[in-house]
Design a protein around this motif. Structure first.
Motif, PDB file in Angstrom:
ATOM      1  N   ARG A  10      46.495  32.870  33.220  1.00  0.00           N
ATOM      2  CA  ARG A  10      45.631  34.042  33.296  1.00  0.00           C
ATOM      3  C   ARG A  10      45.771  34.772  34.620  1.00  0.00           C
ATOM      4  NH1 ARG A  10      39.470  33.102  31.767  1.00  0.00           N
ATOM      5  NH2 ARG A  10      40.546  32.629  29.812  1.00  0.00           N
ATOM      6  N   ALA A  11      45.880  34.013  35.707  1.00  0.00           N
ATOM      7  CA  ALA A  11      45.997  34.641  37.027  1.00  0.00           C
ATOM      8  C   ALA A  11      47.287  35.452  37.139  1.00  0.00           C
ATOM      9  CB  ALA A  11      45.945  33.575  38.124  1.00  0.00           C
ATOM     10  N   SER A  12      48.386  34.901  36.623  1.00  0.00           N
ATOM     11  CA  SER A  12      49.650  35.623  36.675  1.00  0.00           C
ATOM     12  C   SER A  12      49.597  36.887  35.835  1.00  0.00           C
ATOM     13  CB  SER A  12      50.794  34.720  36.199  1.00  0.00           C
ATOM     14  OG  SER A  12      50.975  33.621  37.066  1.00  0.00           O
ATOM     15  N   ARG A  13      49.014  36.787  34.653  1.00  0.00           N
ATOM     16  CA  ARG A  13      48.905  37.977  33.805  1.00  0.00           C
ATOM     17  C   ARG A  13      48.052  39.043  34.473  1.00  0.00           C
ATOM     18  NH1 ARG A  13      48.123  34.067  29.658  1.00  0.00           N
ATOM     19  NH2 ARG A  13      45.890  34.590  29.558  1.00  0.00           N
ATOM     20  N   ALA A  14      46.981  38.613  35.133  1.00  0.00           N
ATOM     21  CA  ALA A  14      46.100  39.566  35.818  1.00  0.00           C
ATOM     22  C   ALA A  14      46.839  40.256  36.966  1.00  0.00           C
ATOM     23  CB  ALA A  14      44.852  38.851  36.333  1.00  0.00           C
ATOM     24  N   ASP A 126      55.990  30.877  38.475  1.00  0.00           N
ATOM     25  CA  ASP A 126      55.403  32.037  37.820  1.00  0.00           C
ATOM     26  C   ASP A 126      54.430  32.771  38.736  1.00  0.00           C
ATOM     27  OD1 ASP A 126      55.327  33.433  35.164  1.00  0.00           O
ATOM     28  OD2 ASP A 126      53.183  33.121  35.482  1.00  0.00           O
ATOM     29  N   ARG A 127      53.622  32.034  39.506  1.00  0.00           N
ATOM     30  CA  ARG A 127      52.675  32.679  40.419  1.00  0.00           C
ATOM     31  C   ARG A 127      53.419  33.487  41.480  1.00  0.00           C
ATOM     32  NH1 ARG A 127      47.426  30.368  40.860  1.00  0.00           N
ATOM     33  NH2 ARG A 127      46.680  30.058  38.709  1.00  0.00           N
TER      34      ARG A 127
END
Length: 498
Positions: A10-14, A126-127
């Motif tokens: 979720r953090a990466s998508r955000a 990813d991050r």
């Protein structure tokens, strides 16, 4: 996206969503407020003519006395054609205008941003990939060029498609990956050769680093076919007037070659490129803070090189950085700042990797350094916001164009930079002749002295003093100033002279 990669959290998508919104907002706001450049006219004029007549030509640029512009009013070979063809398509769909031309760059910038994220997911955590996307969206050079109607962002879009396509398909089918990637590289080069060169060297590094043991002769044939198909198409176009292609395109290339390759000259040239890219060549006062932007990137690269762990994890990215840097140093002699845009995706990922590593270490000093890097990124956004806040398009350019539109008649000749093609109602009246008729013999009813024209006159004073004196005498005897702003002086002809 490679099916073997985990789904972004979720953090990466955000972060990626925020990056897309920020890039679109910055690019659009800058596109609506920045004063147009002559380069935008150089691309916009033939693109508009193509959209209306189906012929790629530039009737505005004066070719008299300039061999590499010979015949440009009949056929345009001065620049690679793909970017102008895409701009012509945008004009056909949305109508002609500076903002339409610029928004194409905004859209290509958004595409390049997403493609770089997809590519990075195959190379880093990813991050870190998502953070690099955020940093890239806020980059001074990247956001600035995504708001201009030049070809650089379109070329970068295809370059990012080459890298992302190769990394996506290489495990499934190396031949398919090479076909997709090399086609994208060829398209990038057909938009702008410098972008194509950067794309090719990046792809070569990736291929040799990741798949050198899998390469076969058949793969070379696949790659060659990708360039061959586009090359044949361009060759047929060149065959219409090969002498003009030699004069225009090859003449333009010859003007940009690096010349003598002394080490001191290369270092000075690349330093100049960095200063130009961040607007530091004549920086004063608060603008000096921009020095922190390249300093932050270069320190991040140095940190990745000196850290054994980070060097191992980012080795292929470091090799790509070296390859592109060398291609610019030895193959692009004009040392223009625009072309650093092909390094900005790498700058962003090195900064993301270093900041992420410093923060995860838990060390107070390391976290303070990471926080300082975040503040510098915000300073870059603030600098772009300051540029947009000046509203130079509305303050400087539009009043000058409005004055001309109120006074220029259909029989008048206006000598001004190609950027006035967007603002003049009588586009047929415009002639872009920085020599002000010294070679063409034309006598303009109105002359717009812009920073570019003034700079050319200073150059003439040093290189061709006789021509300069003739121009100065004619301006003083036959013209008088009728309009002035910070950027432009409009002169009107009051006498026929002798």
């Amino acid at each position: 996206m490679n099916s073997s990669l985990p789904v972004p959290d979720r953090a990466s998508r955000a972060m990626v969503l925020c990056a897309c919104l920020l890039q679109t907002l910055l690019g659009t706001v800058l596109a609506f407020t920045r004063v147009p450049l002559c380069d935008e006219g150089y691309y916009g004029v033939p693109a508009h003519v193509l959209s209306v007549t189906g012929a790629l030509q530039n009737p505005v640029l004066e070719s008299a006395g300039i061999n590499y512009l010979r015949g440009i009013d009949r056929v345009e070979y001065w620049a690679a054609p793909m970017g102008m063809m895409l701009q012509a398509g945008a004009f056909t769909v949305f109508g002609f205008g500076l903002l339409v031309q610029r928004e194409l760059s905004v859209v290509c910038g958004l595409g390049a941003l997403l493609l770089w994220y997809l590519a990075l997911r195959n190379l880093v955590a990813d991050r870190a990939a998502a953070l690099a996307t955020v940093i890239l969206s806020a980059d001074f050079v990247f956001a600035g060029l995504s708001s201009l109607g030049r070809s650089d962002m379109i070329s970068l879009f295809f370059a990012m498609a080459a890298v992302a396509g190769y990394l996506h398909w290489r495990e499934r089918s190396l031949a398919l990956a090479l076909a997709v990637a090399n086609t994208a590289c060829a398209l990038s080069g057909m938009v702008h050769p410098n972008g194509g060169i950067a794309a090719v060297v990046s792809l070569v590094v990736l291929t040799l680093y990741l798949d050198r043991t899998r390469l076969r002769w058949s793969h070379l044939y696949v790659a060659a076919a990708c360039y061959g198909v586009l090359g044949v198409g361009w060759g047929l176009y060149i065959a219409r007037a090969p002498d003009l292609f030699k004069a225009q395109f090859l003449g333009n290339v010859a003007n940009r070659l690096a010349g003598s390759m002394t080490l001191s000259r290369l270092i000075k040239g690349e330093a100049t490129r960095y200063l130009l890219a961040w607007g530091l060549e004549n920086a004063r006062g608060v603008k000096l803070v921009r020095y922190l932007l390249p300093a932050s990137y270069l320190s991040a690269i140095l940190f990745c090189v000196l850290s054994k762990d980070l060097r191992r994890r980012s080795r292929v990215l470091l090799l790509m950085f070296v390859a592109i840097s060398l291609s610019l140093a030895f193959g692009e002699g004009s040392k223009q700042g625009w072309y650093l845009v092909h390094l900005t995706p790498l700058f962003a990922v090195f900064l993301a990797i270093s900041a992420n590593s410093l923060w995860r270490s838990g060390n107070i000093l390391a976290r303070m350094t990471a926080a300082a890097q975040a503040v510098i990124v915000l300073l870059g956004i603030a600098s772009l916001a300051y540029t947009a806040g000046n509203r130079n398009l509305q303050r400087l350019y539009q009043p000058t164009a409005a004055f001309l539109n109120a006074h220029v008649g259909p029989q008048d000749l206006v000598m001004a930079g190609s950027e006035f093609y967007f603002g003049l109602q009588c586009r047929a009246c415009l002639r872009d002749d920085a020599n002000l008729g010294a070679f063409s013999g034309r006598r303009a009813n109105y002359i717009v002295l812009s920073p570019d024209y003034n700079g050319h006159l200073v150059e003439l004073q040093e290189t061709s003093p006789a021509i300069y004196r003739d121009i100065e005498q004619r301006l003083s005897m036959e013209y008088r100033e009728v309009f002035r702003s910070v950027n432009y002086r409009v002169l009107r002809r009051t006498t026929t002279g002798f």
